[in-house]
Motif scaffolding. Structure first.
Motif, PDB file in Angstrom:
ATOM      1  N   UNK A   1       0.886  -1.171   0.000  1.00 55.35           N
ATOM      2  CA  UNK A   1       0.000   0.000   0.000  1.00 55.35           C
ATOM      3  C   UNK A   1       0.924   1.222   0.000  1.00 55.35           C
ATOM      4  N   UNK A   2       1.350   1.621  -1.178  1.00 54.91           N
ATOM      5  CA  UNK A   2       2.388   2.638  -1.296  1.00 54.91           C
ATOM      6  C   UNK A   2       1.982   4.022  -0.773  1.00 54.91           C
ATOM      7  N   UNK A   3       0.698   4.416  -0.860  1.00 56.21           N
ATOM      8  CA  UNK A   3       0.346   5.721  -0.280  1.00 56.21           C
ATOM      9  C   UNK A   3       0.653   5.834   1.207  1.00 56.21           C
ATOM     10  N   UNK A   4       0.851   4.703   1.872  1.00 54.94           N
ATOM     11  CA  UNK A   4       1.140   4.726   3.303  1.00 54.94           C
ATOM     12  C   UNK A   4       2.587   5.020   3.635  1.00 54.94           C
ATOM     13  N   UNK A   5       3.476   5.000   2.629  1.00 52.66           N
ATOM     14  CA  UNK A   5       4.895   5.155   2.937  1.00 52.66           C
ATOM     15  C   UNK A   5       5.249   6.560   3.423  1.00 52.66           C
ATOM     16  N   UNK A   6       4.524   7.575   2.966  1.00 53.49           N
ATOM     17  CA  UNK A   6       4.745   8.920   3.502  1.00 53.49           C
ATOM     18  C   UNK A   6       4.444   8.945   4.997  1.00 53.49           C
ATOM     19  N   UNK A   7       3.400   8.239   5.395  1.00 54.21           N
ATOM     20  CA  UNK A   7       3.028   8.172   6.808  1.00 54.21           C
ATOM     21  C   UNK A   7       4.055   7.363   7.611  1.00 54.21           C
ATOM     22  N   UNK A   8       4.661   6.353   6.994  1.00 52.61           N
ATOM     23  CA  UNK A   8       5.734   5.605   7.648  1.00 52.61           C
ATOM     24  C   UNK A   8       6.922   6.527   7.901  1.00 52.61           C
ATOM     25  N   UNK A   9       7.256   7.333   6.891  1.00 56.14           N
ATOM     26  CA  UNK A   9       8.369   8.260   7.019  1.00 56.14           C
ATOM     27  C   UNK A   9       8.166   9.291   8.111  1.00 56.14           C
ATOM     28  N   UNK A  10       6.904   9.547   8.475  1.00 58.08           N
ATOM     29  CA  UNK A  10       6.583  10.514   9.526  1.00 58.08           C
ATOM     30  C   UNK A  10       6.357   9.836  10.871  1.00 58.08           C
TER      31      UNK A  10
ATOM     32  N   UNK B   1       3.974   7.694  11.618  1.00 64.11           N
ATOM     33  CA  UNK B   1       2.541   7.555  11.907  1.00 64.11           C
ATOM     34  C   UNK B   1       2.070   6.124  11.641  1.00 64.11           C
ATOM     35  N   UNK B   2       2.510   5.530  10.541  1.00 57.89           N
ATOM     36  CA  UNK B   2       2.234   4.124  10.249  1.00 57.89           C
ATOM     37  C   UNK B   2       3.496   3.307  10.491  1.00 57.89           C
ATOM     38  N   UNK B   3       3.304   2.052  10.890  1.00 58.06           N
ATOM     39  CA  UNK B   3       4.391   1.098  10.900  1.00 58.06           C
ATOM     40  C   UNK B   3       4.550   0.537   9.486  1.00 58.06           C
ATOM     41  N   UNK B   4       5.782   0.300   9.070  1.00 55.76           N
ATOM     42  CA  UNK B   4       6.021  -0.162   7.705  1.00 55.76           C
ATOM     43  C   UNK B   4       5.252  -1.443   7.392  1.00 55.76           C
ATOM     44  N   UNK B   5       5.180  -2.360   8.346  1.00 54.23           N
ATOM     45  CA  UNK B   5       4.507  -3.637   8.108  1.00 54.23           C
ATOM     46  C   UNK B   5       3.035  -3.465   7.796  1.00 54.23           C
ATOM     47  N   UNK B   6       2.452  -2.343   8.235  1.00 53.53           N
ATOM     48  CA  UNK B   6       1.042  -2.053   7.973  1.00 53.53           C
ATOM     49  C   UNK B   6       0.777  -1.894   6.475  1.00 53.53           C
TER      50      UNK B   6
ATOM     51  N   UNK C   1     -10.946  16.317   8.894  1.00 54.09           N
ATOM     52  CA  UNK C   1     -11.727  15.212   8.352  1.00 54.09           C
ATOM     53  C   UNK C   1     -10.963  14.522   7.222  1.00 54.09           C
ATOM     54  N   UNK C   2     -10.237  15.310   6.430  1.00 54.95           N
ATOM     55  CA  UNK C   2      -9.405  14.719   5.376  1.00 54.95           C
ATOM     56  C   UNK C   2      -8.302  13.859   5.971  1.00 54.95           C
ATOM     57  N   UNK C   3      -7.771  14.291   7.129  1.00 52.77           N
ATOM     58  CA  UNK C   3      -6.770  13.473   7.813  1.00 52.77           C
ATOM     59  C   UNK C   3      -7.373  12.137   8.258  1.00 52.77           C
ATOM     60  N   UNK C   4      -8.571  12.178   8.773  1.00 52.14           N
ATOM     61  CA  UNK C   4      -9.256  10.948   9.172  1.00 52.14           C
ATOM     62  C   UNK C   4      -9.411  10.015   7.983  1.00 52.14           C
ATOM     63  N   UNK C   5      -9.728  10.593   6.838  1.00 48.41           N
ATOM     64  CA  UNK C   5      -9.877   9.816   5.611  1.00 48.41           C
ATOM     65  C   UNK C   5      -8.566   9.103   5.282  1.00 48.41           C
ATOM     66  N   UNK C   6      -7.467   9.847   5.309  1.00 51.43           N
ATOM     67  CA  UNK C   6      -6.156   9.300   4.956  1.00 51.43           C
ATOM     68  C   UNK C   6      -5.659   8.308   6.009  1.00 51.43           C
ATOM     69  N   UNK C   7      -5.806   8.673   7.259  1.00 55.72           N
ATOM     70  CA  UNK C   7      -5.219   7.917   8.359  1.00 55.72           C
ATOM     71  C   UNK C   7      -6.008   6.646   8.691  1.00 55.72           C
ATOM     72  N   UNK C   8      -7.332   6.720   8.612  1.00 58.00           N
ATOM     73  CA  UNK C   8      -8.172   5.641   9.138  1.00 58.00           C
ATOM     74  C   UNK C   8      -9.025   4.944   8.087  1.00 58.00           C
TER      75      UNK C   8
END
Length: 526
Positions: free
Chosen positions: A157-166, A168-173, A492-499
């Motif tokens: 899920x490549x859109x999540x890699x920006x969040x990993x870099x910050x 916020x997400x664990x890479x394995x997610x 709300x957009x953050x909730x969309x992206x994050x959750x």
């Protein structure tokens, strides 16, 4: 009239006149096909005049205009469709008759049974676009034989890699096995495609074998050309050099950001096209927000080097982004392209264009987030399917190949001018699915794509500028303005992206659930 009999169902002739229709009917023909464009030469009767005469004599008529020497697979498909549906025998005509004869031969080849085809549909690429298209196809017809050619064991899920870099997400997610996302009922060919032979309806594989198809869906993604920047490959993951564009490097971005307490941080963006054009600056905003929260931002010189001329391609979103650029005191350098990097010395070299002058500038860094140049995969670029850009040459609306009617392209590898994002692939997949089904029936595409793409620009932890737009930068918001104003930062957009978006990806898009992306039918355009 000089009518040449091709077979019991078809004859061809030079240009006819409306008054000739009576004699054509008397000769036993029950339909007429005009293959000449109107106005091709002086004195030529318009197709409408022939159609009117055919109607008076109660026989079928179709106008399939083709230019001599420029007949395409789509023309052949339309001719095959007409030959199958019109009452026979049929008389087809053009200026001399030879164009009609050649087009009929192409149509016969297109509509011949694919007795040797290994699959109804072969999909090259098991990423977002390929899996979603296969799932959408099977939702509509479980009896289809489909193969997906994909060499990788993992799916990201490549859109999540920006969040990993910050952090916020664990890479394995962001990582699942490829087998876990492969739709049930699809054959997974765990090999790499090395070429296309569209005239033979075959895909070439890395073991020397090939797979044949009735319809091809090509979506092998984009090539990240790390080696295009001298010195980059050997220093990635060390010396303060990182990139959120690789699964294994995004956690390193997070470590660098957390540990940096002062110095210079550089962020780069290469020439377009790239996947997710907002990601280079998202890395900058989220890093700055971490430094702001820890109280060290004032001690860090933040620079954004963008080879393009603007912060973002759709101007309506720029004011909100500029507020964050100013808040973080980030220095913007437009027309500045990374051309070399010396990791041990911690020096990045940029070519900076100012008017007609190009100069090379060395910049010291304590950390640098690099986005590599991106090009079509080599086997695509060197294939008959390639556009001059190297990407798969498709019609922007139908995503059908411009020369091969039984080939479709989508995702990062296609030539359409939309933004290369996962959201674009999510919208494209159902369009391609219904158009593939039409092609299997020998029909023209029935759905179109408006260029939709989405770029959730994470400007700080907890807020996002939700950019949604289509071809030409037209705004295409998914939500009413009172709920989410995409031109302003939104929680709300953050909730969309994050959750919300990650489960929609894994359990919706990859399962053929077309929430909010039902294909738009061409017939409904009105």
């Amino acid at each position: 009239m000089d009518i040449r009999t091709i077979n019991l169902q078809l004859g061809v002739s030079p240009q006819i006149q409306p008054d000739d229709v009576a004699a054509i009917v008397a000769a036993g023909y029950r339909s007429i096909i005009c293959n000449r464009p109107d106005g091709e030469e002086a004195g030529q009767p318009p197709a409408a005049a022939i159609a009117e005469a055919a109607q008076r004599h109660k026989i079928g008529f179709a106008h399939i205009p083709v230019v001599s020497g420029q007949m395409t697979g789509t023309d052949a498909m339309l001719m095959a469709n007409a030959l199958a549906e019109l009452p026979s025998p049929i008389l087809a005509f053009c200026r001399s008759g030879s164009r009609s004869e050649k087009l009929a031969a192409m149509a016969t080849a297109r509509s011949a049974p694919h007795a040797g085809a290994d699959y109804d549909i072969v999909i090259v690429g098991g990423g977002s676009a390929g899996i979603a298209t296969a799932a959408s196809l099977l939702k509509r017809n479980r009896k289809l034989s489909i193969a997906i050619i994909e060499p990788s064991d993992v799916h990201y899920y490549q859109p999540g890699w920006t969040m990993v870099g910050a952090g916020i997400f664990d890479a394995a997610f962001t990582r699942h096995t490829e087998r876990s996302v492969m739709p049930r009922g699809v054959d997974w060919i765990k090999k790499a495609a090395t070429g296309f032979a569209p005239d033979d309806d075959r895909v070439l594989l890395d073991d020397g074998s090939s797979v044949s198809y009735r319809v091809l869906v090509a979506c092998p993604g984009i090539k990240l050309d790390w080696d295009a920047i001298p010195g980059l490959s050997e220093t990635l993951g060390k010396n303060g050099v990182t990139s959120n564009y690789r699964y294994d490097l995004a956690p390193y971005t997070n470590r660098l950001v957390k540990n940096l307490e002062g110095g210079r941080a550089l962020f780069t963006q290469p020439p377009m096209p790239i996947k997710c054009a907002g990601a280079p600056q998202k890395a900058m905003y989220l890093s700055c927000n971490v430094w702001e929260r820890s109280g060290v931002l004032k001690d860090i010189d933040v620079q954004f080097h963008n080879s393009g001329p603007a912060l973002f391609g759709v101007g309506v979103y720029v004011p909100a982004l500029m507020e964050y650029v100013e808040r973080y005191n980030a220095h913007l350098n437009f027309g500045s392209k990374l051309v070399a990097i010396d990791g041990p010395a911690k020096v990045a070299t940029f070519e900076q264009k100012r008017g007609d002058t190009v100069t090379r500038v060395d910049e010291h860094f304590d950390m640098i987030h690099v986005v590599p140049p991106q090009v079509a995969p080599d086997f695509v670029r060197n294939s008959p399917l390639a556009a001059p850009s190297g990407f798969i040459e498709v019609d922007e609306a139908t995503l059908q190949h411009v020369r091969y009617a039984n080939v479709f392209g989508l995702g990062d590898a296609c030539s359409a001018s939309n933004a290369k994002t996962m959201a674009a692939a999510r919208k494209q997949a159902p369009v391609v699915a219904v158009n593939v089904l039409a092609a299997l029936d020998g029909k023209a595409p029935v759905a179109d794509y408006d260029g939709y793409g989405s770029c959730p620009l994470t400007v700080e932890r907890g807020k996002i500028v939700l950019a949604e737009f289509g071809y030409g930068g037209k705004l295409l918001p998914s939500f009413p303005n009172w709920l989410i104003d995409g031109t302003k930062p939104s929680r709300l957009s953050w909730l969309l992206k994050d959750t919300i978006l990650p489960p929609i990806y894994w359990h919706g898009m990859l399962k053929g659930r077309e929430w909010m992306v039902k294909p738009h039918l061409i017939a409904a355009n009105g």
